[in-house]
Design an enzyme around this catalytic site. Structure first.
Site, PDB file in Angstrom:
ATOM      1  N   ILE A 157       0.871  -1.315  -0.027  1.00  0.00           N
ATOM      2  CA  ILE A 157       0.040  -0.003   0.124  1.00  0.00           C
ATOM      3  C   ILE A 157       0.753   1.316  -0.083  1.00  0.00           C
ATOM      4  CG2 ILE A 157      -1.918   1.097   1.111  1.00  0.00           C
ATOM      5  CD1 ILE A 157      -2.558  -1.641  -0.202  1.00  0.00           C
ATOM      6  N   GLU A 367      -1.288  -0.960  -9.940  1.00  0.00           N
ATOM      7  CA  GLU A 367      -2.445  -0.131 -10.549  1.00  0.00           C
ATOM      8  C   GLU A 367      -3.030  -1.026 -11.913  1.00  0.00           C
ATOM      9  OE1 GLU A 367      -3.497   3.847 -10.114  1.00  0.00           O
ATOM     10  OE2 GLU A 367      -1.980   4.060  -8.889  1.00  0.00           O
ATOM     11  N   GLY A 368      -2.557  -2.193 -11.772  1.00  0.00           N
ATOM     12  CA  GLY A 368      -2.907  -3.170 -12.860  1.00  0.00           C
ATOM     13  C   GLY A 368      -1.758  -3.301 -13.683  1.00  0.00           C
TER      14      GLY A 368
HETATM   15  N1  CAA Z   1     -15.786   0.739 -14.121  1.00  0.00           N
HETATM   16  C1  CAA Z   1     -16.889   0.543 -13.267  1.00  0.00           C
HETATM   17  N2  CAA Z   1     -17.206  -0.723 -13.145  1.00  0.00           N
HETATM   18  C2  CAA Z   1     -16.438  -1.772 -13.689  1.00  0.00           C
HETATM   19  C3  CAA Z   1     -15.374  -1.421 -14.189  1.00  0.00           C
HETATM   20  C4  CAA Z   1     -14.676  -0.228 -14.437  1.00  0.00           C
HETATM   21  N3  CAA Z   1     -13.697   0.231 -15.062  1.00  0.00           N
HETATM   22  N4  CAA Z   1     -14.858  -2.861 -14.406  1.00  0.00           N
HETATM   23  C5  CAA Z   1     -15.591  -3.648 -14.204  1.00  0.00           C
HETATM   24  N5  CAA Z   1     -16.635  -3.165 -13.569  1.00  0.00           N
HETATM   25  C6  CAA Z   1     -17.797  -3.834 -12.768  1.00  0.00           C
HETATM   26  C7  CAA Z   1     -18.198  -4.484 -14.037  1.00  0.00           C
HETATM   27  O1  CAA Z   1     -19.259  -4.072 -14.837  1.00  0.00           O
HETATM   28  C8  CAA Z   1     -18.853  -5.619 -13.215  1.00  0.00           C
HETATM   29  O2  CAA Z   1     -20.384  -5.294 -12.724  1.00  0.00           O
HETATM   30  P1  CAA Z   1     -21.620  -6.063 -12.732  1.00  0.00           P
HETATM   31  O3  CAA Z   1     -21.502  -7.121 -11.422  1.00  0.00           O
HETATM   32  O4  CAA Z   1     -22.680  -5.085 -12.392  1.00  0.00           O
HETATM   33  O5  CAA Z   1     -21.828  -6.809 -13.824  1.00  0.00           O
HETATM   34  C9  CAA Z   1     -17.891  -5.945 -11.914  1.00  0.00           C
HETATM   35  O6  CAA Z   1     -17.349  -4.494 -11.767  1.00  0.00           O
HETATM   36  C10 CAA Z   1     -17.175  -6.972 -12.140  1.00  0.00           C
HETATM   37  O7  CAA Z   1     -16.532  -6.979 -13.094  1.00  0.00           O
HETATM   38  P2  CAA Z   1     -15.556  -8.252 -13.877  1.00  0.00           P
HETATM   39  O8  CAA Z   1     -16.513  -9.175 -13.753  1.00  0.00           O
HETATM   40  O9  CAA Z   1     -15.072  -7.549 -15.041  1.00  0.00           O
HETATM   41  O10 CAA Z   1     -14.541  -8.389 -12.760  1.00  0.00           O
HETATM   42  P3  CAA Z   1     -13.340  -9.287 -12.642  1.00  0.00           P
HETATM   43  O11 CAA Z   1     -13.464  -9.992 -11.064  1.00  0.00           O
HETATM   44  O12 CAA Z   1     -13.512 -10.247 -13.821  1.00  0.00           O
HETATM   45  O13 CAA Z   1     -12.129  -8.502 -12.577  1.00  0.00           O
HETATM   46  C11 CAA Z   1     -10.283  -7.117 -13.515  1.00  0.00           C
HETATM   47  C12 CAA Z   1     -11.912  -7.490 -13.648  1.00  0.00           C
HETATM   48  C13 CAA Z   1     -10.193  -6.000 -14.461  1.00  0.00           C
HETATM   49  C14 CAA Z   1      -9.446  -8.051 -14.055  1.00  0.00           C
HETATM   50  C15 CAA Z   1     -10.303  -6.104 -12.035  1.00  0.00           C
HETATM   51  O14 CAA Z   1     -10.074  -7.082 -11.159  1.00  0.00           O
HETATM   52  C16 CAA Z   1      -8.857  -5.528 -12.043  1.00  0.00           C
HETATM   53  O15 CAA Z   1      -8.757  -4.284 -12.686  1.00  0.00           O
HETATM   54  N6  CAA Z   1      -7.841  -6.199 -11.575  1.00  0.00           N
HETATM   55  C17 CAA Z   1      -6.470  -5.521 -11.281  1.00  0.00           C
HETATM   56  C18 CAA Z   1      -6.330  -4.545  -9.952  1.00  0.00           C
HETATM   57  C19 CAA Z   1      -5.529  -3.638  -9.815  1.00  0.00           C
HETATM   58  O16 CAA Z   1      -5.335  -2.670 -10.638  1.00  0.00           O
HETATM   59  N7  CAA Z   1      -4.944  -3.585  -8.744  1.00  0.00           N
HETATM   60  C20 CAA Z   1      -4.121  -2.414  -8.554  1.00  0.00           C
HETATM   61  C21 CAA Z   1      -4.132  -2.117  -6.756  1.00  0.00           C
HETATM   62  S1  CAA Z   1      -3.853  -0.287  -6.390  1.00  0.00           S
HETATM   63  C22 CAA Z   1      -2.308  -0.112  -6.627  1.00  0.00           C
HETATM   64  O17 CAA Z   1      -1.562  -0.656  -7.126  1.00  0.00           O
HETATM   65  C23 CAA Z   1      -2.088   1.132  -5.678  1.00  0.00           C
HETATM   66  C24 CAA Z   1      -0.608   1.616  -5.447  1.00  0.00           C
HETATM   67  O18 CAA Z   1      -0.476   1.402  -4.152  1.00  0.00           O
HETATM   68  C25 CAA Z   1       0.226   2.483  -6.354  1.00  0.00           C
END
Ligand code: CAA
Length: 385
Positions: A157, A367-368
């Site tokens: 974090i 962040e992905g």
């Molecule tokens: N905006 C709004 N809603 C969204 C969305 C978006 N961009 N993307 C998905 N959703 C919604 C979907 O519409 C879905 O809604 P419903 O239930 O109503 O249908 C719900 O979210 C679930 O979506 P998915 O089925 O697509 O979800 P998933 O479990 O398959 O995951 C994923 C999708 C894109 C892989 C996601 O898990 C992801 O982005 N993973 C990466 C996580 C990440 O980036 N972590 C970084 C941590 S933060 C960090 O690094 C901070 C730091 O310290 C610098």
């Protein structure tokens, strides 16, 4: 899309460039070497209005647009990628979701001090056993009357060891999958909220990250951000913005490496000529210049769309992912080639190049990851196909 900058955008870019040159760049190498948190630079960013730059003035922010935010991020990250990500996390991952999804009371209590930089925030999504598969979280929040009790752990974090405020995502109903996630705001000092010592990492040494433990951490329902079960969408929407910040950070790192490589190639001689006269070096410079320009265009496009989304129903999920994917992989390529231009000196701690090379790497992960960015872009491209 017109990327001609407005007077205000140019003014903010210049203010960030001046701050970066005068205050940040002279400190960057030492901060990295000592893994030292830049307390004074964080304070100066607060004074300049850079910690909540795109939050409206009346909510404590800088009142600027998201293009200005991206431009400032590029300039500051160019001098010090650690300082850049501290700024990015507070803006994109903390101020933004509270601004968009918070109540008027939450704006008053939490957003104003965060956007003005009086307080600093962190974003708790990743866990020890779930990063990319973000909805598979083990941290749980259980409702007891008008309170929630949180147990679990979040890790990597950024800003964690120093943050006053944490936006954290918890499972509140496992049977609902992603729809069983809820977001909360937790303040430093809440019993059971326990930030751990800073992690040891390959790069961005001055931007401390840590594990956060939650042990029977009890918070009022007033600290719930958005609807019960609405947390995953808040996290995803927030990351759509955060990825623009990381793309801008990556571009800043790459620009710093490129400019140093160009300069060095004019000064260093080999076989009786400056390196810059060699076609092998000219080709590297050309490839780097194209890469930088392409990344900048993708970042500005995503930032323009994010700004538009303030008032119109516009999604920029794919554009943000494209900017983040391209800019981060570009930063790895550019810092690799720039270090190659420097030869042995690039590998030495006496120059900044090895820092840029190490700092670039994380932008492909946090962040992905690049793999998740391709999943997001592919899914959006194939929607309805
Ligand atoms: N905006 C709004 N809603 C969204 C969305 C978006 N961009 N993307 C998905 N959703 C919604 C979907 O519409 C879905 O809604 P419903 O239930 O109503 O249908 C719900 O979210 C679930 O979506 P998915 O089925 O697509 O979800 P998933 O479990 O398959 O995951 C994923 C999708 C894109 C892989 C996601 O898990 C992801 O982005 N993973 C990466 C996580 C990440 O980036 N972590 C970084 C941590 S933060 C960090 O690094 C901070 C730091 O310290 C610098």
């Amino acid at each position: 899309m017109d990327f001609g900058l407005s007077e205000e955008q140019e003014m903010i870019q210049k203010a960030a460039r001046d701050f970066a040159a005068k205050a940040v760049a002279p400190r960057a190498r030492e901060l990295d070497e000592k893994s030292e948190w830049p307390t004074d630079l964080v304070q100066q960013m607060a004074d300049l209005g850079f910690l909540g730059i795109a939050i409206p003035d009346e909510l404590g922010g800088g009142g600027a647009d998201y293009v200005s935010y991206a431009l400032a991020m590029i300039e500051i990250s160019k001098a010090c990628a650690s300082t850049g990500v501290i700024m990015s996390v507070n803006n994109s991952l903390v101020c933004d979701p509270i601004y968009k999804f918070g109540s008027a009371e939450q704006h008053e209590k939490f957003l104003k001090p965060l956007a003005s930089g009086e307080k600093l925030g962190c974003f708790g999504l990743t866990e020890p056993s779930s990063g990319s598969d973000a909805s598979d979280m083990q941290t749980v929040a259980v409702q007891e009357g008008d309170e929630w009790v949180i147990n679990g752990a979040k890790n990597w974090i950024t800003n964690g060891p120093h943050a006053d405020t944490c936006v954290v995502f918890c499972c509140t109903d496992r049977s609902q999958g992603a729809r069983g996630t809820t977001a909360f705001i937790i303040e430093k000092g809440t019993p059971g909220y326990e930030p751990q010592p800073a992690d040891h990492k390959l790069g961005i040494h001055a931007a401390h990250s840590c594990t956060l433990f939650f042990e029977g951490c009890r918070i009022p329902d007033a600290n719930r951000l958005g609807e019960v079960g609405g947390g995953f969408k808040i996290a995803m929407n927030t990351l759509d913005g955060g990825r623009i910040g990381i793309a801008a950070q990556a571009l800043g790192i790459a620009e710093a490496a490129y400019e140093k490589a160009v300069q060095y190639s004019k000064e260093r001689k080999a076989f009786g000529q400056p390196l810059a006269k060699k076609q092998a070096i000219q080709f590297k410079i050309a490839d780097m210049a194209i890469d930088l320009a392409a990344a900048r265009a993708l970042i500005l496009k995503a930032a323009v769309l994010k700004e538009k989304a303030r008032t119109e129903k516009v999604r920029h999920t794919s554009e943000s992912a494209m900017a983040k994917l391209y800019a981060s992989e570009m930063a790895t390529r550019v810092t690799h080639q720039a270090l190659q231009v420097f030869g042995g000196y690039g590998y030495s701690k006496e120059y900044d190049m090895e820092r840029h090379y190490r700092d670039a790497r994380i932008t492909e992960i946090y962040e992905g990851t690049s793999e998740i960015m391709r999943i997001v872009i592919g899914a959006n491209a194939l929607k309805g196909a």
